[in-house]
Design a protein around this motif. Structure first.
Motif, PDB file in Angstrom:
ATOM      1  N   PHE A 119       1.752  -0.939  -5.827  1.00 63.84           N
ATOM      2  CA  PHE A 119       2.293  -0.996  -4.562  1.00 63.84           C
ATOM      3  C   PHE A 119       3.652  -0.291  -4.357  1.00 63.84           C
ATOM      4  N   GLU A 120       4.241  -0.140  -5.569  1.00 66.64           N
ATOM      5  CA  GLU A 120       5.478   0.609  -5.674  1.00 66.64           C
ATOM      6  C   GLU A 120       5.623   2.001  -5.229  1.00 66.64           C
ATOM      7  N   GLN A 121       4.097   2.598  -5.557  1.00 62.64           N
ATOM      8  CA  GLN A 121       3.944   4.022  -5.198  1.00 62.64           C
ATOM      9  C   GLN A 121       4.181   4.381  -3.543  1.00 62.64           C
ATOM     10  N   TYR A 122       4.022   3.367  -2.769  1.00 63.75           N
ATOM     11  CA  TYR A 122       4.007   3.663  -1.094  1.00 63.75           C
ATOM     12  C   TYR A 122       5.593   4.140  -0.551  1.00 63.75           C
ATOM     13  N   VAL A 152      -5.615   2.239 -10.830  1.00 62.13           N
ATOM     14  CA  VAL A 152      -5.499   1.180 -11.940  1.00 62.13           C
ATOM     15  C   VAL A 152      -6.693   1.308 -12.932  1.00 62.13           C
ATOM     16  N   THR A 153      -6.917   1.675 -13.972  1.00 60.05           N
ATOM     17  CA  THR A 153      -7.949   1.701 -14.896  1.00 60.05           C
ATOM     18  C   THR A 153      -8.557   0.406 -15.006  1.00 60.05           C
ATOM     19  N   LYS A 154     -10.027   0.365 -14.857  1.00 63.75           N
ATOM     20  CA  LYS A 154     -10.812  -0.930 -14.865  1.00 63.75           C
ATOM     21  C   LYS A 154     -10.608  -1.555 -13.557  1.00 63.75           C
ATOM     22  N   ALA A 155      -9.771  -0.940 -12.551  1.00 62.14           N
ATOM     23  CA  ALA A 155      -9.619  -2.147 -11.326  1.00 62.14           C
ATOM     24  C   ALA A 155      -9.643  -0.881 -10.299  1.00 62.14           C
ATOM     25  N   SER A 158     -10.526  -2.737  -6.770  1.00 62.34           N
ATOM     26  CA  SER A 158      -9.547  -3.553  -6.245  1.00 62.34           C
ATOM     27  C   SER A 158      -8.614  -3.029  -5.473  1.00 62.34           C
ATOM     28  N   VAL A 159      -7.981  -2.026  -5.999  1.00 63.98           N
ATOM     29  CA  VAL A 159      -6.810  -1.135  -5.389  1.00 63.98           C
ATOM     30  C   VAL A 159      -7.300  -0.412  -4.453  1.00 63.98           C
ATOM     31  N   TYR A 481     -16.904  -0.376  -2.739  1.00 66.49           N
ATOM     32  CA  TYR A 481     -15.891   0.216  -3.703  1.00 66.49           C
ATOM     33  C   TYR A 481     -16.392   0.419  -4.792  1.00 66.49           C
ATOM     34  N   ASP A 482     -17.494  -0.273  -5.423  1.00 71.61           N
ATOM     35  CA  ASP A 482     -17.864  -0.138  -6.805  1.00 71.61           C
ATOM     36  C   ASP A 482     -19.453   0.218  -6.738  1.00 71.61           C
TER      37      ASP A 482
END
Length: 695
Positions: A119-122, A152-155, A158-159, A481-482
């Protein structure tokens, strides 16, 4: 067993009457704990938790809100991901912070840090930008106008859901509070458009806006105030012009050439080369108002001049250019060029309003200042501008498909081959001399490719998320999403009709495959086997149904705890995170694998809630696909004795709710050297032949 399955299904259905726990909006004080200085939370603006954002001086600077009330997209736990968003008045993200979530992969898998970092990337991005989430399966395209966020790898799934929640909520606020905010890149002067124009053409075509306000009109605006008699000149000459203003947008070169002298035009072109995102605005004033006060400093924002577009402020600043007008333009005038940044949302191709402040002072010592605002509407014909084609991100589910295209192709080929093998060639495959090595090879692919690489380990978490979404009337979009796991789900559910639970539990479950490898390791080490008595084996099989019912209850009675409750599955530890977790999770998963060395697939048989769901789904099975003979069970008990799962009843019937499709009984049924009825039949045939020969 069938009665128990039915009762558990009815129990799960009955739990739909339970009340879910609804998330409450954060209070203003609670939101204030998230908002960083120099900003603070202002007044509440609506009933969905949108608050005004105040700067250090107490002026409105933007909006503060949670995403859950505005864009409640369910995550993989079935619960929305709640995020705090701080937007400025131009729709730029000042801050984005995670408030609450129940995403299993982060709660006790990867940990919270990667999610917070996402979330810091926004910060600094705009809701007008084309923002997409990158993935570990592909590189971002260089030179693209898309704004990429690192996944995020493996997620990844979710992101993506989190990103859609942030953008959905931000756009909802923009539509309500930022009327007219640019939803795409702003227009800019079209360099290919040129036409011969003169000052008179600008006037005749309305390209140059001319606005006159008389002294009498200004007097009327101050009427009834403390300052109504503080302008004697206005009272002496009421019909004279107080403001005689010309407004011209100099962005298009054809307009600038018609309004400015050759030298000033060239200076403006040099300026626009250095500042290509600035839109220059020419102001010409010939009356007594003037354009700036005596305190004005060049290259700063004018104190008497401001602008507005669609109810939002437009930042103006002096361009600090010497202005000499073209022939035919007003003479004896005060002229200046202001600039505004198109990147902040200003669209020069649409209507906007210049606001001119008229001030008066009352009193001799420490006079009181009063002001009124004079609005000057302006528009420039759209033919002078062009707008870059906005690259719209494809829907998240299509982006996910694109990023996993290669994996999906390999998975599709693998599943097609496996289905063909277990349907058309099952008997021949089961009877093959090298059947066990072939089966272990397939399970190795399932563990390595489907599990560790593809992250396709199905989980009860998805089932519980679907149940909660169905009850709350939410969207099932989170499943898209998956696509890798969704394809496995689709094939598994279809397999219910053909084989029951056995297709997934026996061939497609990565953790089940690990247990089978552990079993073979135990046999190679000659470890003793532990096998419960038939009575206890039957009792222990009930545990997974009880556990499934308990998890469904948690979904509705304590949904905030579902991620912890679902840890009864060791799948996340063994497959999703590859055993990189806290020691107690690793110890739990390791326990079941070590136990499988002496107790054949104990977790699958007795405790797996996903297996219980698969068994219930297996009630859709449309056929008994394992062939039986009249002698099976009476007198022959060979298949029952050889079945490691205890899925064959004493009478010879197959308990498909417990069958894992290992094919051992299929191989025995068609083996003339092992199937007792066939052995006896062949023995009788040989005896008869011998008697005939003796005669």
């Amino acid at each position: 067993m069938g009665g128990l399955v039915t009762r558990c299904a009815l129990l799960a259905l009955g739990l739909l009457c339970a009340l879910p726990a609804w998330a409450e909006l954060l209070t203003r004080e609670a939101l204030g704990d998230y908002v960083r200085a120099p900003y603070s939370v202002g007044e509440k603006l609506n009933d969905k938790g949108v608050y005004s954002l105040l700067n250090s001086g107490g002026a409105e600077a933007g909006y503060v809100f949670e995403t859950e009330p505005l864009a409640p997209l369910p995550g993989f736990s079935g619960a929305p991901i709640n995020v705090l968003v701080v937007l400025d008045l131009e729709g730029r993200f000042i801050d984005v912070q995670l408030i609450e979530h129940n995403e299993p992969i982060f709660v006790s898998g990867l940990g919270e840090a990667p999610f917070h970092a996402f979330f810091e990337q926004y910060g600094g991005l705009s809701i007008s930008d084309s923002i997409v989430v990158g993935t570990p399966y592909g590189e971002t395209a260089g030179g693209s106008s898309l704004k990429y966020l690192d996944g995020v790898t493996k997620a990844t799934a979710s992101v993506r859901i989190a990103h859609e929640s942030v953008m959905g909520a931000a756009l909802a606020v923009a539509r309500e509070k930022m009327q007219g905010l640019a939803s795409g890149p702003p227009a800019f002067p079209d360099p290919a458009h040129d036409e011969a124009l003169t000052w008179d053409d600008l006037v005749d075509q309305g390209i140059a806006t001319h606005h006159v306000v008389t002294n009498a009109q200004v007097d009327a605006l101050f009427d009834g105030t403390l300052w109504e008699d503080d302008d004697p000149e206005a009272q002496d000459t009421p019909d004279a012009a107080y403001l005689d203003l010309w407004v011209v947008d100099l962005g298009p070169p054809a307009i600038a050439r018609a309004a400015l002298s050759g030298d000033t035009f060239q200076e403006l072109q040099n300026f626009t080369e250095i500042s290509p995102d600035d839109e220059p605005i020419l102001l010409i004033e010939t009356a007594r108002h003037g354009l700036v006060s005596e305190d004005f400093v060049r290259n700063t924002a004018p104190d008497w001049i401001s602008a507005e577009q669609d109810g939002l402020p437009v930042a103006l600043r002096d361009a600090d250019l010497f202005v000499e007008l073209a022939e035919g333009a007003p003479i004896d005038a005060t002229a200046m060029i202001l600039r505004t940044d198109r990147r902040l949302g200003f669209d020069p191709s649409r209507d906007w309003t210049l606001k001119v402040l008229a001030t008066r002072e009352h009193g001799m010592f420490q006079p009181q200042t009063g002001s009124v605002t004079l609005d000057v509407p302006h528009s420039t014909p759209e033919r002078f501008f062009t707008r870059p084609e906005q690259i719209k991100p494809v829907p998240p589910w299509r982006e996910a498909l694109r990023n996993r295209q290669a994996d999906l192709i390999v998975l599709g080929v693998f599943l097609t081959g496996l289905i063909t093998l277990l349907s058309l060639g099952m008997t021949r495959f089961a009877g093959a001399q090298n059947f066990t090595p072939l089966r272990l090879t397939i399970l190795a692919v399932v563990t390595g490719f489907i599990g560790w690489w593809g992250q396709g380990q199905l989980s009860i978490v998805t089932v519980l998320g679907v149940i909660r979404t169905a009850y709350e009337g939410g969207s099932y979009a989170f499943l898209l999403y998956d696509p890798f796991s969704l394809l496995i789900w689709g094939v598994t559910i279809s397999g219910f009709v053909a084989w029951g639970r056995g297709f997934f539990c026996g061939w497609l479950c990565p953790f089940g495959a690990l247990q089978e490898f552990a079993h073979h390791a135990g046999r190679a080490l000659r470890l003793p086997r532990i096998e419960p008595s038939p009575k206890w084996d039957n009792r222990l099989k009930y545990l997974k149904y009880i556990l499934l019912a308990g998890l469904v209850a948690v979904v509705f009675l304590a949904p905030q705890n579902i991620d912890k409750a679902a840890e009864v599955e060791p799948f996340k530890t063994a497959i999703t995170t590859f055993f990189i977790r806290e020691w107690y999770y690793v110890a739990y998963a390791g326990f079941w694998l070590l136990l499988s060395m002496v107790l054949f697939k104990g977790f699958c048989r007795y405790l797996c809630p996903l297996g219980a769901f698969m068994a219930i789904g297996g009630l859709l099975r449309g056929r008994d696909w394992i062939a039986r003979r009249a002698e099976c069970g009476s007198p022959c008990q060979l298949c029952r004795v050889k079945c490691n799962y205890g899925a064959i009843k004493r009478r010879g019937e197959i308990d498909y709710s417990e069958c894992f499709q290992c094919l051992d009984c299929v191989a025995i049924h068609d083996d003339a050297s092992r199937c007792v009825p066939l052995v006896l039949k062949n023995r009788g045939r040989r005896s008869a032949q011998a008697e005939v020969a003796a005669e």
